[in-house]
Motif scaffolding. Structure first.
Motif, PDB file in Angstrom:
ATOM      1  N   PHE A   1     -25.851 -45.289  57.967  1.00 32.25           N
ATOM      2  CA  PHE A   1     -25.882 -46.175  56.523  1.00 32.25           C
ATOM      3  C   PHE A   1     -25.791 -46.112  56.412  1.00 32.25           C
ATOM      4  O   PHE A   1     -24.575 -47.775  55.221  1.00 32.25           O
ATOM      5  N   ALA A   2     -24.272 -44.934  55.250  1.00 38.26           N
ATOM      6  CA  ALA A   2     -23.289 -45.594  54.137  1.00 38.26           C
ATOM      7  C   ALA A   2     -22.699 -46.140  54.675  1.00 38.26           C
ATOM      8  O   ALA A   2     -21.719 -46.955  54.381  1.00 38.26           O
ATOM      9  N   ARG A   3     -22.107 -45.950  55.701  1.00 39.06           N
ATOM     10  CA  ARG A   3     -21.035 -46.215  56.636  1.00 39.06           C
ATOM     11  C   ARG A   3     -20.424 -47.831  56.973  1.00 39.06           C
ATOM     12  O   ARG A   3     -20.330 -48.859  56.761  1.00 39.06           O
ATOM     13  N   ASP A   4     -22.444 -48.504  57.149  1.00 41.69           N
ATOM     14  CA  ASP A   4     -22.693 -49.704  57.876  1.00 41.69           C
ATOM     15  C   ASP A   4     -22.940 -50.103  56.310  1.00 41.69           C
ATOM     16  O   ASP A   4     -22.161 -51.545  56.668  1.00 41.69           O
ATOM     17  N   LEU A   5     -22.772 -49.495  55.509  1.00 41.86           N
ATOM     18  CA  LEU A   5     -23.497 -50.555  53.821  1.00 41.86           C
ATOM     19  C   LEU A   5     -21.710 -51.201  53.862  1.00 41.86           C
ATOM     20  O   LEU A   5     -21.403 -52.386  53.325  1.00 41.86           O
ATOM     21  N   MET A   6     -21.060 -49.552  53.666  1.00 45.36           N
ATOM     22  CA  MET A   6     -19.253 -50.555  53.122  1.00 45.36           C
ATOM     23  C   MET A   6     -18.848 -51.387  54.287  1.00 45.36           C
ATOM     24  O   MET A   6     -18.028 -52.255  53.514  1.00 45.36           O
ATOM     25  N   LYS A   7     -19.084 -51.249  55.547  1.00 45.11           N
ATOM     26  CA  LYS A   7     -18.856 -52.167  56.264  1.00 45.11           C
ATOM     27  C   LYS A   7     -19.040 -53.917  56.211  1.00 45.11           C
ATOM     28  O   LYS A   7     -18.385 -54.798  55.201  1.00 45.11           O
ATOM     29  N   GLU A   8     -20.488 -53.816  56.355  1.00 39.94           N
ATOM     30  CA  GLU A   8     -21.787 -55.338  55.443  1.00 39.94           C
ATOM     31  C   GLU A   8     -20.488 -55.668  54.464  1.00 39.94           C
ATOM     32  O   GLU A   8     -20.635 -57.071  54.371  1.00 39.94           O
ATOM     33  N   TYR A   9     -20.679 -54.857  53.486  1.00 39.77           N
ATOM     34  CA  TYR A   9     -20.020 -55.260  51.938  1.00 39.77           C
ATOM     35  C   TYR A   9     -18.416 -55.675  51.851  1.00 39.77           C
ATOM     36  O   TYR A   9     -18.059 -55.445  50.577  1.00 39.77           O
ATOM     37  N   ASN A  10     -17.576 -54.905  53.092  1.00 39.53           N
ATOM     38  CA  ASN A  10     -16.378 -54.884  53.121  1.00 39.53           C
ATOM     39  C   ASN A  10     -15.651 -54.331  52.552  1.00 39.53           C
ATOM     40  O   ASN A  10     -15.284 -54.565  50.840  1.00 39.53           O
ATOM     41  N   ILE A  11     -16.620 -52.715  51.988  1.00 45.94           N
ATOM     42  CA  ILE A  11     -16.037 -51.681  50.515  1.00 45.94           C
ATOM     43  C   ILE A  11     -14.598 -51.407  51.331  1.00 45.94           C
ATOM     44  O   ILE A  11     -14.615 -50.181  52.947  1.00 45.94           O
ATOM     45  N   ASP A  12     -13.638 -50.951  50.672  1.00 45.67           N
ATOM     46  CA  ASP A  12     -12.432 -49.852  50.963  1.00 45.67           C
ATOM     47  C   ASP A  12     -12.476 -49.082  50.594  1.00 45.67           C
ATOM     48  O   ASP A  12     -13.781 -48.256  50.236  1.00 45.67           O
ATOM     49  N   GLY A  13     -11.768 -47.709  51.379  1.00 44.89           N
ATOM     50  CA  GLY A  13     -12.085 -46.759  52.153  1.00 44.89           C
ATOM     51  C   GLY A  13     -12.635 -46.006  53.631  1.00 44.89           C
ATOM     52  O   GLY A  13     -13.233 -45.257  53.262  1.00 44.89           O
ATOM     53  N   LEU A  14     -13.666 -47.298  53.578  1.00 45.73           N
ATOM     54  CA  LEU A  14     -14.102 -46.829  55.070  1.00 45.73           C
ATOM     55  C   LEU A  14     -12.944 -46.497  56.583  1.00 45.73           C
ATOM     56  O   LEU A  14     -12.558 -46.962  56.487  1.00 45.73           O
ATOM     57  N   PRO A  15     -13.129 -45.396  57.305  1.00 40.24           N
ATOM     58  CA  PRO A  15     -13.199 -45.176  58.720  1.00 40.24           C
ATOM     59  C   PRO A  15     -12.925 -45.715  59.447  1.00 40.24           C
ATOM     60  O   PRO A  15     -14.405 -46.297  59.947  1.00 40.24           O
ATOM     61  N   ILE A  16     -12.237 -44.968  60.693  1.00 48.57           N
ATOM     62  CA  ILE A  16     -13.147 -45.499  62.095  1.00 48.57           C
ATOM     63  C   ILE A  16     -14.591 -45.596  61.919  1.00 48.57           C
ATOM     64  O   ILE A  16     -14.109 -43.484  62.317  1.00 48.57           O
ATOM     65  N   TYR A  17     -14.854 -45.879  62.361  1.00 45.35           N
ATOM     66  CA  TYR A  17     -16.301 -45.142  63.065  1.00 45.35           C
ATOM     67  C   TYR A  17     -17.169 -45.840  64.322  1.00 45.35           C
ATOM     68  O   TYR A  17     -17.033 -46.745  64.553  1.00 45.35           O
ATOM     69  N   GLN A  18     -17.759 -44.344  64.163  1.00 45.04           N
ATOM     70  CA  GLN A  18     -19.070 -45.273  65.681  1.00 45.04           C
ATOM     71  C   GLN A  18     -20.282 -44.219  65.249  1.00 45.04           C
ATOM     72  O   GLN A  18     -19.956 -42.587  65.351  1.00 45.04           O
ATOM     73  N   SER A  19     -22.052 -44.536  65.313  1.00 48.24           N
ATOM     74  CA  SER A  19     -22.997 -43.449  65.203  1.00 48.24           C
ATOM     75  C   SER A  19     -23.409 -43.768  66.968  1.00 48.24           C
ATOM     76  O   SER A  19     -23.349 -44.514  67.520  1.00 48.24           O
ATOM     77  N   PHE A  20     -24.018 -42.691  67.346  1.00 49.56           N
ATOM     78  CA  PHE A  20     -24.580 -42.256  68.120  1.00 49.56           C
ATOM     79  C   PHE A  20     -25.951 -41.745  68.655  1.00 49.56           C
ATOM     80  O   PHE A  20     -26.391 -40.267  67.548  1.00 49.56           O
TER      81      PHE A  20
END
Length: 437
Positions: free
Chosen positions: A110-129
């Protein structure tokens, strides 16, 4: 108006919160729902209520019975179970976010998806499983630089870093398979290289008031070796930064916390009232986000509350009322060092049931009690981090000397890290960052 305050939790963080509130001039009574007879909290509170601190019904029933008009939620598990939502239904405001908002901590994806959705800097390359499909390929793409994160609460121990906890893809696949076998989820993301730091902020959902920046030491043994723990100790500098950070790093972290609060409001349409804790890493590419927590850190709370000059209850009132922007939140311009004494064998096989002697420490205001019980006027180890000592100084080295002298006087089946806050360890971090930048 009299404040009838319920604190949920009975560790060192909650002891520090209770002590800070007890200094207020505002008329109040203090109650605590506790899992252990914490001697520090018992000495401060009007009543300590033993019970399951994760049982939402139990918490709400006691809050109503005691006619509480403010609740302070210390640990993360009650937040994940929606205790704030239930208190809200009963018109009891809380310092702590609702279940939806607490996902910033309780769900890594959720935290990573939120950062991605709202274009917040500092996000790593990630994938959820949620299955093992694609896991092998994802690890191959990351090579030897990856982090595995259990997507849920694991007491600070659900993160496995390649080269530190996991040493090849076979071990990584085994860890992931273990999570899937127990119907769990996980995230695989790129591994950042740099130095970690924490920035906690008071939030009323619109305005943030930032606290001094802290560095925590998660590893159990000297030189940042050994298994991960809940945190063995922390330090901060007198300028409210750290020796290896520059002003731009701190500014970036503050901006990121502010963006997260705005994103949460946009997503759920409700205010995040509580402490937002950003875990960051400064890298060659700038400041990156490691994780978010939805409450005071432990031991970070001890550093910031020791420095806090403003009445904590006044700040909490402003947060609940939505007028934090008018609150004057001030901290002393001093350095802090906090060190934990923990049971021998911690974190894997800690000693329990033996006594601790703190009689050689004259000033018990510097002690915050954690996982201990009171039994026949003795302090007894309960199995996790027992107590910590926090001191101020004009420099980190000065504060460290005082802490080390005092914590060495604590007697019992305990150990602590002597190196936290020492110049040699900090100089290595500064040198490392100079090379990375």
């Amino acid at each position: 108006m009299e404040y009838r305050i319920l604190i949920v939790g009975s560790g060192a963080r909650e002891h520090a919160i209770a002590r800070s509130i007890s200094k207020t001039q505002i008329d109040h009574q203090l109650f605590c729902i506790a899992s252990n007879k914490n001697p520090g909290i018992m000495n401060i509170c009007d009543e300590l209520i033993l019970g399951d601190i994760e049982n939402v019904d139990f918490i709400v029933e006691n809050a109503i019975q005691k006619k509480c008009n403010l609740a302070i939620i210390g640990p993360e598990n009650p937040l994940s179970k929606g205790v704030v939502d239930r208190l809200k239904e009963n018109n009891i405001p809380s310092i702590g976010p609702t279940k939806d908002l607490a996902q910033i901590e309780t769900s890594k994806s959720f935290a990573r998806d939120l950062m991605k959705e709202y274009n917040i800097d500092g996000l790593p390359i990630y994938q959820s499983f949620t299955t093992m499909n694609g896991v092998k390929e994802c690890l191959a793409n990351h090579g030897e630089n990856y982090v595995l994160k259990y997507d849920g609460l694991a007491g600070g121990k659900g993160v496995k870093v390649s080269g530190e906890h996991i040493f090849n893809h076979e071990e990584a696949l085994d860890y992931c398979q273990g999570i899937i076998s127990s119907n769990g989820k996980f995230v695989i993301e790129e591994k950042f290289i740099g130095e970690e730091f924490s920035l906690m902020s008071f939030s009323d959902g619109k305005t943030l008031k930032h606290m001094p920046v802290i560095q925590d030491h998660k590893r159990a043994y000297e030189g940042d070796e050994g298994p991960n723990t809940g945190g063995m100790g922390t330090y901060s500098d007198k300028d409210h930064s750290l020796p290896f950070l520059n002003k731009e790093d701190v500014k970036k972290a503050k901006e990121t916390n502010e963006k997260i609060i705005r994103a949460l409001y946009k997503k759920f349409g409700e205010r995040y009232i509580g402490v937002l804790y950003g875990g960051f890493m400064v890298t060659e590419d700038g400041v990156k986000v490691i994780e978010y927590n939805a409450r005071f850190g432990d031991p970070e709370a001890m550093n910031v509350l020791t420095l806090l000059e403003t009445d904590l209850l006044t700040i909490f009132k402003s947060m609940v009322n939505g007028d934090l922007d008018s609150a004057n939140v001030k901290f002393k311009n001093q350095a802090t060092v906090c060190k934990y004494a923990v049971p021998i064998g911690y974190p894997t096989d800690p000693v329990k049931g033996s006594s601790v002697d703190v009689s050689m420490i004259a000033d018990d205001e510097v002690i915050s009690y954690g996982s201990v019980n009171t039994q026949n006027d003795k302090i007894i180890l309960a199995g996790s981090r027992a107590l910590c000592i926090t001191e101020l100084g004009d420099t980190i080295a000065e504060a460290e000397l005082v802490v080390e002298k005092k914590i060495s006087k604590v007697k019992g089946s305990l150990f602590h890290r002597t190196d936290i806050g020492k110049s040699e360890l900090i100089d290595k971090k500064v040198e490392r960052m100079n090379k990375i930048r």
